[in-house]
Design an enzyme around this catalytic site. Structure first.
Site: not given
Length: 857
Positions: A522, A752, A756
């Protein structure tokens, strides 16, 4: 948008080809006519759409991973998620099940749940201790399901039932304590009274030994053996209940595992000793073998669990993001607090600065900056005015909004949570290496024991002698060493990870992860810090001071970054002494940007006076006001145009250029002229280049998958170690992208945020940075507490080292068995020496597992 079938009935609204989100009102297609909810999903499908995601192949692979090959599960077991068919009116219920620890447990729980009336299917996962049950709420209640699933040592309860979870933990502790204490009492009797009759202890004189032999052969000795048998019964059936349950489940599902091997040895020694006490004069009893096996394996499993519990306690507290209550506007203009479940479509909700939007809807009044990063991953707040769609779960950072509840009265955040739970429950655990070996080893040991006993009878031995030979084979098969091989090596991995601020949630990580083919990162909060900071400026110190004072009144993250930068510069001024020079921030200099000081109405530190903000006004594209008698505007060039201020071409062009690389440029001016600009951006995380470069050099493909704007990911797409960048992808699209990547090879997801979480749960291995949200941590297998991106490589090193340690332990156990079993089968080794050898083998495994894993590197 809807279509009409030939029969005149309406089709469902068109869904995104990749993630199946609605595409109503969105016109994003590809050359083949496929529709998408966003450009991010279109790009992912364009790159990965040729991957053949065969549902049958996926199910077959997962069954193979689970060790049952699709067989061995009784009729009535539910189909895998790939062909999950939920009847109309059924709803999904999630229960936490204490006691699951292997793939066979999953199969058993699914079978029991599916056999219940009103249940169409179930999917269990020992990785998350969860079972999802599709049920008819009119036919079966949650309480009924809890009672159905509970039994044979399994305990089912609601996921949020902290009391039941604590009870389960207390029971596990009680089993261990009873096993250790009662086991010590049994072993003490053996050491003091029984073993001296087998060996001439040097500290016992001949008279004492004679007395002990006579006592053991008398009626009093029989009573003594009965007491030892009762104590052993407590250890076997109370402390060893989870082991016996695992053995039963493995037998019922026809998938032999280590529990079955351990239980066979323990129960065989127990039954032989009990029959000997009843039918044989001066019997040789081996209750000590039963006690040793049960206690050693229980202690090993408890040690692994305790290390994991200590690991989870290390995680810092994170914010829970679901909203339970909403502030609803009444007809008379007042507000009332109601549960989110009580909201109806069209209800109007008041959401103030700092509050989270309860459900999806449309803004009907107000003007506010809304942070949607928790759902979309977009790092910058979005300005919302009347008529704009608002995402449930997003946060109003500046201003307030009146939101009309959408037609479904649901939250995008809640849909993300449901998706995570679906992925978790469908993500069956992988059968441990020792269990997979046990599918071959258990039948082999049983055959050898039976053949050895039969051979003893054929050669003229009595039934007792034959039973003794068979028992010796079962004992010497070293179930303790094999049973401890995996949990102790895994516990060592968890312990070593904990020392490096890495928390391992799932004990199968060290067996599931092989050489990764793809690592997906990410962007926001993972490769970047997720915090807005001033990274460049083209204005003088005095104008920066005025702009910072004005922005200190704003709640927008861009304004806070400007105010914080000036505060840090002021602190640096004070450190240099009164009248000292201010460190430059222009040309990418960040010396004055990294300070920790918080802005307080334009405070410049001890070396300067705080500017007076005489008026302040917030606009959709910036702020304006009067500071120290000077009119100041900070914002987009369009705001300057609206107010009739002049904007030099070089400022306008510089702002456009900075925006092209994903930064947020803000023009700053005073007294009618834009004099320059500042650039705010999400700061790159330290060590990101080293991390992706190291992964690329090791042969791992690196992909960046983000919900952020494409321009914000330019720096990654231009890096040689990053093979692909997919931007503007929603949470559902991330999960689907990861699923497609998994068909190409082992895929690891690093993220995080809550957005996600579905991708973390869908990946072969999910790694969450510890500063993220609670949902991300729940979905991940590993959390990096200190947010050190370099720890990602350490996770793989620990996984490989733990796997080598497990294989080393099992290798020793099998080498030992290769020597000991033939000796036992030929009658050259009696049960007592077999028990001693078993203990020595177990001690070697414990010693080997206690060593630091990475010291071998």
């Amino acid at each position: 948008m809807s279509a009409t079938r030939d029969d005149g009935s309406a089709d469902e609204p068109a869904a995104c080809t990749l993630c199946e989100l609605p595409t109503e009102g969105v016109d994003v297609t590809d050359g083949d006519g496929n529709r998408f909810c966003c450009t991010g999903c279109r790009d992912v499908y364009g790159a990965l759409g040729d991957v053949d995601v065969d549902a049958d192949a996926v199910r077959e692979r997962r069954r193979a991973d689970a060790g049952d090959g699709g067989a061995g599960v009784e009729d009535g077991a539910p189909a895998d998620d790939g062909d999950r068919d939920v009847p109309d009116g059924y709803e999904a219920t999630y229960l936490e099940v204490d006691g699951m620890h292997c793939a066979t447990c999953e199969a058993f729980i699914e079978t029991v749940a599916t056999d219940a009336e009103g249940v169409s299917g179930a999917s269990a996962s020992y990785v998350t201790d969860t079972v999802r049950i599709d049920r008819d709420p009119d036919a079966v209640t949650v309480e009924d399901l809890t009672e159905t699933v509970s039994g044979l040592g399994y305990s089912a309860y609601a996921r949020d039932d902290a009391f039941s979870r604590r009870q389960a933990s207390n029971m596990a502790t009680a089993r261990l304590a009873a096993g250790v204490l009662v086991g010590m009492a049994v072993m003490l009797q053996y050491i003091v009274l029984i073993y001296p009759t087998y060996f001439a202890f040097p500290f016992y004189d001949e008279r004492t030994l004679t007395y002990l032999n006579e006592a053991m052969a008398s009626t009093s000795g029989t009573y003594f053996f009965i007491v030892i048998g009762v104590l052993t019964t407590i250890v076997l059936f109370f402390t060893g209940k989870p082991i016996l349950r695992g053995a039963y489940v493995s037998a019922r599902t026809r998938s032999p595992n280590m529990d079955l091997l351990v239980a066979i040895a323990a129960v065989s020694a127990y039954l032989y000793s009990t029959l000997a006490v009843i039918f044989v004069e001066s019997p040789s009893i081996y209750y000590d073998v039963t006690v040793a096996i049960i206690v050693i394996v229980t202690v090993g499993n408890h040690y692994e669990d305790s290390v994991k519990d200590r690991a989870t306690e290390l995680l810092s507290e994170v914010t829970a993001v679901q909203v339970d209550d909403a502030r609803r506007l009444t007809a008379d203009g007042d507000t009332e607090s109601v549960a989110v479940e009580a909201l109806d479509p069209g209800d109007r909700l008041l959401v103030r600065a700092g509050e989270r939007v309860p459900v999806d809807g449309e803004a009907v009044d107000g003007d506010a900056a809304v942070d949607e990063s928790v759902v979309t991953g977009e790092s910058l707040p979005v300005r919302k005015v009347a008529g704009d769609a608002v995402v449930g779960g997003s946060v109003v950072t500046d201003g307030s909004l009146t939101v009309a509840v959408g037609p479904d009265a649901t939250s995008s955040l809640d849909r993300v949570a449901e998706l995570v739970y679906d992925l978790q429950s469908g993500n069956h655990g992988v059968q441990k290496l020792a269990d997979r070996l046990a599918t071959v080893f258990v039948p082999a040991v049983l055959v050898i024991a039976a053949v050895a006993a039969g051979a003893s009878l054929a050669l003229g031995g009595g039934p007792t002698d034959a039973m003794l030979v068979g028992l010796t084979v079962l004992i010497v098969s070293c179930p303790c060493a094999l049973g401890l091989a995996t949990p102790l090596a895994v516990a060592a991995g968890i312990r070593d990870a904990l020392e490096r601020s890495i928390v391992v949630f799932d004990d199968t990580v060290f067996e599931r992860i092989r050489d990764a083919d793809t690592v997906v990162f990410d962007k926001t909060g993972t490769l970047t810090t997720g915090e807005m900071r001033l990274i460049d400026r083209r204005i003088d110190d005095d104008l920066l001071r005025l702009a910072a004072a004005l922005e200190s009144r704003s709640a927008h993250p861009v304004g806070q970054a400007i105010a914080a930068a000036r505060s840090a510069a002021g602190a640096a001024d004070a450190a240099l002494g009164e009248g000292g020079a201010t460190p430059a921030v222009a040309d990418g200099g960040a010396e004055a940007v990294d300070g920790e000081a918080e802005p307080v109405d334009g405070e410049t530190g001890e070396g300067g006076d705080a500017p007076a903000v005489e008026s302040f006004e917030s606009h959709a594209r910036g702020v304006s006001g009067v500071v120290d008698g000077v009119e100041v505007v900070v914002g987009h060039p369009d705001l300057f145009d609206e107010r009739g201020w002049s904007v030099p071409d070089e400022v306008r062009e510089a702002v456009a250029d900075a925006r092209d690389v994903g930064r947020v440029p803000v023009a700053v001016g005073r007294d009618g002229v834009a004099e320059g600009f500042v650039v705010v951006g999400d700061e790159l995380r330290d060590g990101w280049e080293e991390t992706v470069t190291a992964l690329d050099r090791s042969g791992v493909e690196v992909i960046v998958l983000t919900g952020d704007d494409e321009r914000a990911a330019t720096v990654f797409s231009e890096h040689d170690a990053v093979s692909s960048v997919f931007a503007g992808v929603p949470p559902e699209g991330k999960a689907e992208a990861v699923g497609r990547l998994k068909e190409r090879g082992v895929t690891v997801m690093v993220g995080d945020g809550t957005n996600d979480a579905p991708a973390l749960a869908a990946a072969d291995l999910g790694i969450a940075l510890g500063g993220g949200t609670a949902m991300a941590a729940d979905a991940a297998d590993v959390a990096i507490v200190d947010d050190d991106l370099g720890s990602v490589a350490t996770v793989f090193e620990l996984a490989r080292a733990a796997r080598r340690r497990v294989k080393g332990n099992i290798g020793w156990a099998f080498c030992y068995n290769a020597v000991a079993i033939p000796l036992a089968a030929t009658g050259l080794l009696n049960p007592l020496f077999a028990a001693v050898a078993m203990g020595a083998s177990s001690l070697l495994v414990v010693t080997n597992s206690s060593r630091a894993l990475l010291s071998d590197e």
